[in-house]
Scaffold this motif. Sequence first.
Motif, PDB file in Angstrom:
ATOM      1  N   ILE A   1       0.857  -1.180   0.000  1.00 16.20           N
ATOM      2  CA  ILE A   1       0.000   0.000   0.000  1.00 16.20           C
ATOM      3  C   ILE A   1       0.896   1.233   0.000  1.00 16.20           C
ATOM      4  O   ILE A   1       1.823   1.332   0.799  1.00 16.20           O
ATOM      5  N   LYS A   2       0.629   2.170  -0.911  1.00 13.67           N
ATOM      6  CA  LYS A   2       1.454   3.368  -1.049  1.00 13.67           C
ATOM      7  C   LYS A   2       1.292   4.349   0.103  1.00 13.67           C
ATOM      8  O   LYS A   2       2.181   5.128   0.382  1.00 13.67           O
ATOM      9  N   ALA A   3       0.123   4.383   0.732  1.00 15.91           N
ATOM     10  CA  ALA A   3      -0.153   5.341   1.803  1.00 15.91           C
ATOM     11  C   ALA A   3      -0.570   4.583   3.053  1.00 15.91           C
ATOM     12  O   ALA A   3      -0.916   3.410   2.993  1.00 15.91           O
ATOM     13  N   ALA A   4      -0.547   5.268   4.168  1.00 17.41           N
ATOM     14  CA  ALA A   4      -1.069   4.671   5.387  1.00 17.41           C
ATOM     15  C   ALA A   4      -2.558   4.398   5.190  1.00 17.41           C
ATOM     16  O   ALA A   4      -3.254   5.203   4.561  1.00 17.41           O
ATOM     17  N   PRO A   5      -3.074   3.273   5.686  1.00 10.28           N
ATOM     18  CA  PRO A   5      -4.479   2.918   5.459  1.00 10.28           C
ATOM     19  C   PRO A   5      -5.481   4.006   5.831  1.00 10.28           C
ATOM     20  O   PRO A   5      -6.479   4.190   5.148  1.00 10.28           O
ATOM     21  N   TRP A   6      -5.205   4.752   6.900  1.00  7.27           N
ATOM     22  CA  TRP A   6      -6.157   5.783   7.327  1.00  7.27           C
ATOM     23  C   TRP A   6      -6.171   6.975   6.365  1.00  7.27           C
ATOM     24  O   TRP A   6      -7.050   7.805   6.423  1.00  7.27           O
ATOM     25  N   GLU A   7      -5.194   7.056   5.462  1.00 11.16           N
ATOM     26  CA  GLU A   7      -5.156   8.135   4.476  1.00 11.16           C
ATOM     27  C   GLU A   7      -5.985   7.834   3.231  1.00 11.16           C
ATOM     28  O   GLU A   7      -6.246   8.731   2.447  1.00 11.16           O
ATOM     29  N   LEU A   8      -6.407   6.600   3.027  1.00 12.22           N
ATOM     30  CA  LEU A   8      -7.102   6.220   1.799  1.00 12.22           C
ATOM     31  C   LEU A   8      -8.344   7.057   1.519  1.00 12.22           C
ATOM     32  O   LEU A   8      -8.501   7.554   0.412  1.00 12.22           O
ATOM     33  N   PRO A   9      -9.260   7.261   2.481  1.00 14.10           N
ATOM     34  CA  PRO A   9     -10.445   8.069   2.155  1.00 14.10           C
ATOM     35  C   PRO A   9     -10.089   9.505   1.788  1.00 14.10           C
ATOM     36  O   PRO A   9     -10.680  10.084   0.891  1.00 14.10           O
ATOM     37  N   THR A  10      -9.103  10.080   2.447  1.00 17.36           N
ATOM     38  CA  THR A  10      -8.691  11.455   2.174  1.00 17.36           C
ATOM     39  C   THR A  10      -8.094  11.562   0.778  1.00 17.36           C
ATOM     40  O   THR A  10      -8.425  12.464   0.013  1.00 17.36           O
ATOM     41  N   ILE A  11      -7.247  10.630   0.437  1.00 23.03           N
ATOM     42  CA  ILE A  11      -6.591  10.645  -0.872  1.00 23.03           C
ATOM     43  C   ILE A  11      -7.632  10.411  -1.958  1.00 23.03           C
ATOM     44  O   ILE A  11      -7.614  11.062  -3.002  1.00 23.03           O
ATOM     45  N   GLU A  12      -8.549   9.491  -1.745  1.00 21.83           N
ATOM     46  CA  GLU A  12      -9.584   9.192  -2.733  1.00 21.83           C
ATOM     47  C   GLU A  12     -10.457  10.420  -2.955  1.00 21.83           C
ATOM     48  O   GLU A  12     -10.803  10.748  -4.082  1.00 21.83           O
ATOM     49  N   ALA A  13     -10.802  11.146  -1.910  1.00 19.17           N
ATOM     50  CA  ALA A  13     -11.634  12.331  -2.039  1.00 19.17           C
ATOM     51  C   ALA A  13     -10.914  13.403  -2.855  1.00 19.17           C
ATOM     52  O   ALA A  13     -11.517  14.083  -3.675  1.00 19.17           O
TER      53      ALA A  13
END
Length: 75
Positions: A60-72
Amino acid sequence: RNLKTDIKKIGKDPGTDLNIYAYRYKGDPKSYPKSVGPMAQEVQKKYPHMVTKVGGYLAIKAAPWELPTIEARAK
């Protein structure tokens, strides 16, 4: 999952709808605390741009908790 052992599903992240697991990396002693997060294979299905290969394994390129922020931000 190829690098992990003692994998146990512990819940689901409401922001990403990804399963969350507790696990150890193979070769780590049982005395080490478990890591917590989603599996790269599952992240790849929902956020393919957030997964890469490192040494032939998915990561995973980012920390898991960053996924929603990055997707948005990507929309």
